[in-house]
Scaffold this motif. Structure first.
Motif, mmCIF file in Angstrom:
data_model
loop_
_atom_site.group_PDB
_atom_site.id
_atom_site.type_symbol
_atom_site.label_atom_id
_atom_site.label_comp_id
_atom_site.label_asym_id
_atom_site.label_seq_id
_atom_site.Cartn_x
_atom_site.Cartn_y
_atom_site.Cartn_z
ATOM 1 N N PHE A 287 32.552 75.063 42.558
ATOM 2 C CA PHE A 287 34.264 74.822 42.550
ATOM 3 C C PHE A 287 34.503 73.420 42.504
ATOM 4 C CE2 PHE A 287 38.302 75.960 44.241
ATOM 5 C CZ PHE A 287 38.698 77.227 43.537
ATOM 6 N N ASN A 288 34.171 72.529 43.392
ATOM 7 C CA ASN A 288 34.893 71.378 43.443
ATOM 8 C C ASN A 288 34.449 70.574 42.139
ATOM 9 O OD1 ASN A 288 36.018 71.510 45.973
ATOM 10 N ND2 ASN A 288 33.975 70.885 46.917
ATOM 11 N N ARG A 289 33.328 70.661 41.427
ATOM 12 C CA ARG A 289 32.928 70.154 40.251
ATOM 13 C C ARG A 289 33.979 70.772 39.197
ATOM 14 N NH1 ARG A 289 27.898 72.091 39.398
ATOM 15 N NH2 ARG A 289 27.007 70.403 40.560
ATOM 16 N N HIS A 290 34.197 71.918 39.175
ATOM 17 C CA HIS A 290 35.042 72.351 38.107
ATOM 18 C C HIS A 290 36.572 71.673 38.396
ATOM 19 C CE1 HIS A 290 36.907 75.263 35.154
ATOM 20 N NE2 HIS A 290 37.787 75.433 36.006
ATOM 21 N N LEU A 291 36.846 71.554 39.523
ATOM 22 C CA LEU A 291 38.310 71.211 39.781
ATOM 23 C C LEU A 291 38.402 69.501 39.259
ATOM 24 C CD1 LEU A 291 39.212 72.502 43.324
ATOM 25 C CD2 LEU A 291 40.057 73.295 41.250
ATOM 26 N N SER A 292 37.170 68.771 39.410
ATOM 27 C CA SER A 292 37.310 67.612 38.933
ATOM 28 C C SER A 292 37.195 67.371 37.437
ATOM 29 C CB SER A 292 35.954 66.872 39.531
ATOM 30 O OG SER A 292 34.720 67.447 39.144
ATOM 31 N N GLN A 293 36.615 68.474 36.994
ATOM 32 C CA GLN A 293 36.521 68.558 35.425
ATOM 33 C C GLN A 293 38.008 68.747 34.862
ATOM 34 O OE1 GLN A 293 33.805 71.408 34.550
ATOM 35 N NE2 GLN A 293 31.923 70.173 34.770
ATOM 36 N N TRP B 93 32.085 80.454 40.154
ATOM 37 C CA TRP B 93 31.738 78.999 40.790
ATOM 38 C C TRP B 93 31.481 79.593 42.254
ATOM 39 C CZ3 TRP B 93 36.653 79.071 38.345
ATOM 40 C CH2 TRP B 93 36.612 78.720 36.680
ATOM 41 N N PRO B 94 30.199 79.826 42.589
ATOM 42 C CA PRO B 94 29.820 80.440 43.895
ATOM 43 C C PRO B 94 29.591 79.692 44.989
ATOM 44 C CG PRO B 94 27.896 80.404 42.447
ATOM 45 C CD PRO B 94 29.039 80.101 41.618
ATOM 46 N N THR B 95 29.526 78.235 44.793
ATOM 47 C CA THR B 95 29.498 77.228 45.877
ATOM 48 C C THR B 95 30.565 76.363 46.054
ATOM 49 O OG1 THR B 95 27.981 75.696 44.620
ATOM 50 C CG2 THR B 95 26.879 77.514 45.514
ATOM 51 N N TYR C 13 40.635 67.114 35.383
ATOM 52 C CA TYR C 13 41.114 65.965 35.964
ATOM 53 C C TYR C 13 41.818 65.782 37.327
ATOM 54 C CZ TYR C 13 41.041 64.855 30.848
ATOM 55 O OH TYR C 13 40.671 64.744 29.577
ATOM 56 N N GLY C 14 40.994 66.422 38.225
ATOM 57 C CA GLY C 14 41.107 66.361 39.646
ATOM 58 C C GLY C 14 42.282 67.317 40.165
ATOM 59 N N ALA C 15 42.306 68.579 39.653
ATOM 60 C CA ALA C 15 43.171 69.551 39.886
ATOM 61 C C ALA C 15 43.036 69.898 41.404
ATOM 62 C CB ALA C 15 43.060 70.813 39.100
ATOM 63 N N HIS C 16 44.243 70.035 42.134
ATOM 64 C CA HIS C 16 44.391 70.465 43.471
ATOM 65 C C HIS C 16 44.672 71.924 43.553
ATOM 66 C CE1 HIS C 16 44.712 69.765 47.917
ATOM 67 N NE2 HIS C 16 45.908 70.274 47.604
ATOM 68 N N ILE C 17 44.036 72.583 44.351
ATOM 69 C CA ILE C 17 44.068 74.030 44.746
ATOM 70 C C ILE C 17 44.377 74.184 46.490
ATOM 71 C CG2 ILE C 17 41.987 74.815 44.957
ATOM 72 C CD1 ILE C 17 44.358 77.008 43.210
ATOM 73 N N HIS C 18 45.539 74.735 46.651
ATOM 74 C CA HIS C 18 45.389 75.076 48.211
ATOM 75 C C HIS C 18 46.162 76.474 48.505
ATOM 76 C CE1 HIS C 18 49.600 73.454 47.583
ATOM 77 N NE2 HIS C 18 49.904 73.921 48.589
ATOM 78 N N SER C 19 46.089 76.851 49.666
ATOM 79 C CA SER C 19 46.696 78.069 50.048
ATOM 80 C C SER C 19 47.177 78.113 51.500
ATOM 81 C CB SER C 19 45.540 79.129 50.129
ATOM 82 O OG SER C 19 44.611 79.139 50.945
ATOM 83 N N PHE C 20 48.170 78.862 51.601
ATOM 84 C CA PHE C 20 48.865 78.879 53.095
ATOM 85 C C PHE C 20 49.450 80.187 53.479
ATOM 86 C CE2 PHE C 20 52.161 77.074 50.579
ATOM 87 C CZ PHE C 20 53.519 77.561 50.969
ATOM 88 N N VAL C 21 49.931 80.790 54.543
ATOM 89 C CA VAL C 21 50.429 81.981 54.784
ATOM 90 C C VAL C 21 51.731 81.728 55.593
ATOM 91 C CG1 VAL C 21 48.511 83.302 54.924
ATOM 92 C CG2 VAL C 21 49.206 82.189 56.887
#
Length: 425
Positions: free
Chosen positions: A61-67, A55-57, A69-77
């Motif tokens: 990437f966002n389209r796949h997350l919506s597929q 998912w190079p754009t 069921y609206g999965a949410h991904i995040h990162s932090f340090v």
């Protein structure tokens, strides 16, 4: 409950619970705190959740997350004792609550595998355009620290206490280092994370533990490096020179008065519970002595609280005070601290602090992110610190425990950022 220092391999913890309709899968990668790598690692944490070869754009990437069921991904340090931590977390609807038979948890593991082991890399370099964007965002974030006088003053307190140690830096890194990160150097950082970091996986949700363990083994080829934690030490040499006081001036509306305390104990040691009870009474809650005495009664502070880094054994009092009265505010804080050392606090204050601590710990069980952080803290212990054990130890703290803790605590550094004299002219 004892600190476990050297024997922790790759870690997997699964907490099956019916509290949530989502499943949270979190991966943590820990490496020793190093000023030379924290900025690059911060950028890496953002690049990994930005795009992959599959998912190079952003749109892909966002389209796949919506597929999903609206999965949410995040990162932090973050900083964890003497470690720098990259956290990648996926929150996805639990498949048990779907009307179809989509294997969402498995698809979640596939997504995380793609992100971590198949990022958007070509010829051993990360995507230059995405990296430029993330560097710009990180610069703005780090520049805002200087503009935010409260954050700046806390950073200065750390620098004066810990010198050149990486602990004195914010987990997000250093502004001066952002431009030094290149697509090629970031790939080296990425390879180091994969092959050298201590790794942990945490899963919270209505799941089958054996099934999760099977899928983690199948999808994640995590390193088996052990976690070897030491303790951050300040650079103060002799106690007879304490406290060290630094006053700096700037264009500020109110003075920032910060104090750094050295504690006699740490997370994992028996008197840790006296530490957190003391902190709660001293400045850790709106019911605390500092809040009521310095802010409410004497009106010396616009804001004031204390917070602990229990893993390393430090407490910080952070306040915004009336510039003309910062000396009075400092004297009042030190006076209230001395009163604790002399046992001048009530049984009602002690009981309330315990009640608040146990209530906060219980409330944390209602948030997957908080549950995962509690599970991760247990990596430092021989046995997991459950809520029941936590509550028992907190209730067992006596007046004498708090007094002894306070008597063995001392002020190391007092840092004040206040108005220039000409600003008042």
């Amino acid at each position: 409950m004892r600190n476990q220092q050297n024997k922790v391999p790759f870690r997997l913890k699964v907490l099956p619970t019916q509290k949530f309709k989502t499943t949270t899968i979190t991966l943590k990668f820990m490496a020793p705190l190093d000023s030379q790598t924290i900025t690059s690692r911060t950028l890496l944490s953002k690049m990994l959740v930005r795009a992959t070869k599959r998912w190079p754009t952003d749109k892909d990437f966002n389209r796949h997350l919506s597929q999903l069921y609206g999965a949410h991904i995040h990162s932090f340090v973050s900083k964890f004792k003497d470690q720098h931590v990259i956290t990648l977390s996926l929150e996805i609807v639990n498949e048990r609550y779907l009307k179809d038979d989509t294997p969402l948890i498995e698809k979640g593991f596939q997504l995380l595998k793609e992100m971590i082991w198949n990022p958007l890399v070509s010829s051993e370099q990360f995507d230059a355009q995405f990296l430029t964007q993330e560097k710009s965002l990180l610069k703005k974030k780090l520049e805002s620290v200087v503009d935010n006088k409260s954050q700046y003053a806390f950073l200065q307190l750390l620098k004066n206490m810990f010198g050149e140690q990486a602990y004195s830096e914010f987990a997000s890194g250093r502004l001066a280092d952002v431009d030094q990160v290149t697509p090629a150097s970031l790939y080296e950082t990425y390879q180091s994370m994969l092959h050298n970091d201590f790794s942990a996986v945490y899963v919270v949700g209505n799941v089958d533990e054996a099934d999760i363990e099977k899928q983690v083994t199948e999808y994640f080829d995590l390193s088996k490096h052990t976690l070897d934690t030491t303790t951050i030490e300040s650079r103060v040499e002799t106690a007879d020179k304490l406290p060290k006081e630094i006053v700096e001036t700037d264009e500020v509306d109110q003075a920032k008065l910060n104090l750094g305390f050295k504690l006699p104990t740490r997370f994992g040691e028996p008197d840790y519970f006296a530490l957190i009870v003391f902190n709660m009474m001293f400045g850790g809650d709106p019911s605390s002595v500092l809040f009521n005495e310095v802010r409410e009664k004497q009106s010396l502070a616009y804001s004031i609280h204390s917070q602990v880094d229990a893993k390393n054994g430090y407490m910080f009092v952070l306040s915004g005070v009336t510039a003309a009265k910062y000396q009075q505010a400092k004297d009042t804080i030190l006076h209230e601290f001395a009163r604790f050392q002399q046992g001048e606090f009530s049984d009602a204050q002690l009981a309330l602090a315990k009640k608040v601590l146990i209530s906060q710990r219980l409330e944390a069980q209602d948030r997957p992110k908080s549950i995962i952080e509690i599970l991760n803290n247990n990596v430092l212990l021989d046995e997991d610190l459950t809520h029941e054990i936590f509550a028992q130890h907190v209730q067992a703290v006596t007046r004498e425990d708090v007094i002894q803790l306070a008597q063995n605590t001392y002020v190391e550094t007092i840092y004040t950022l206040t108005k220039r004299e000409e600003d008042d002219a």
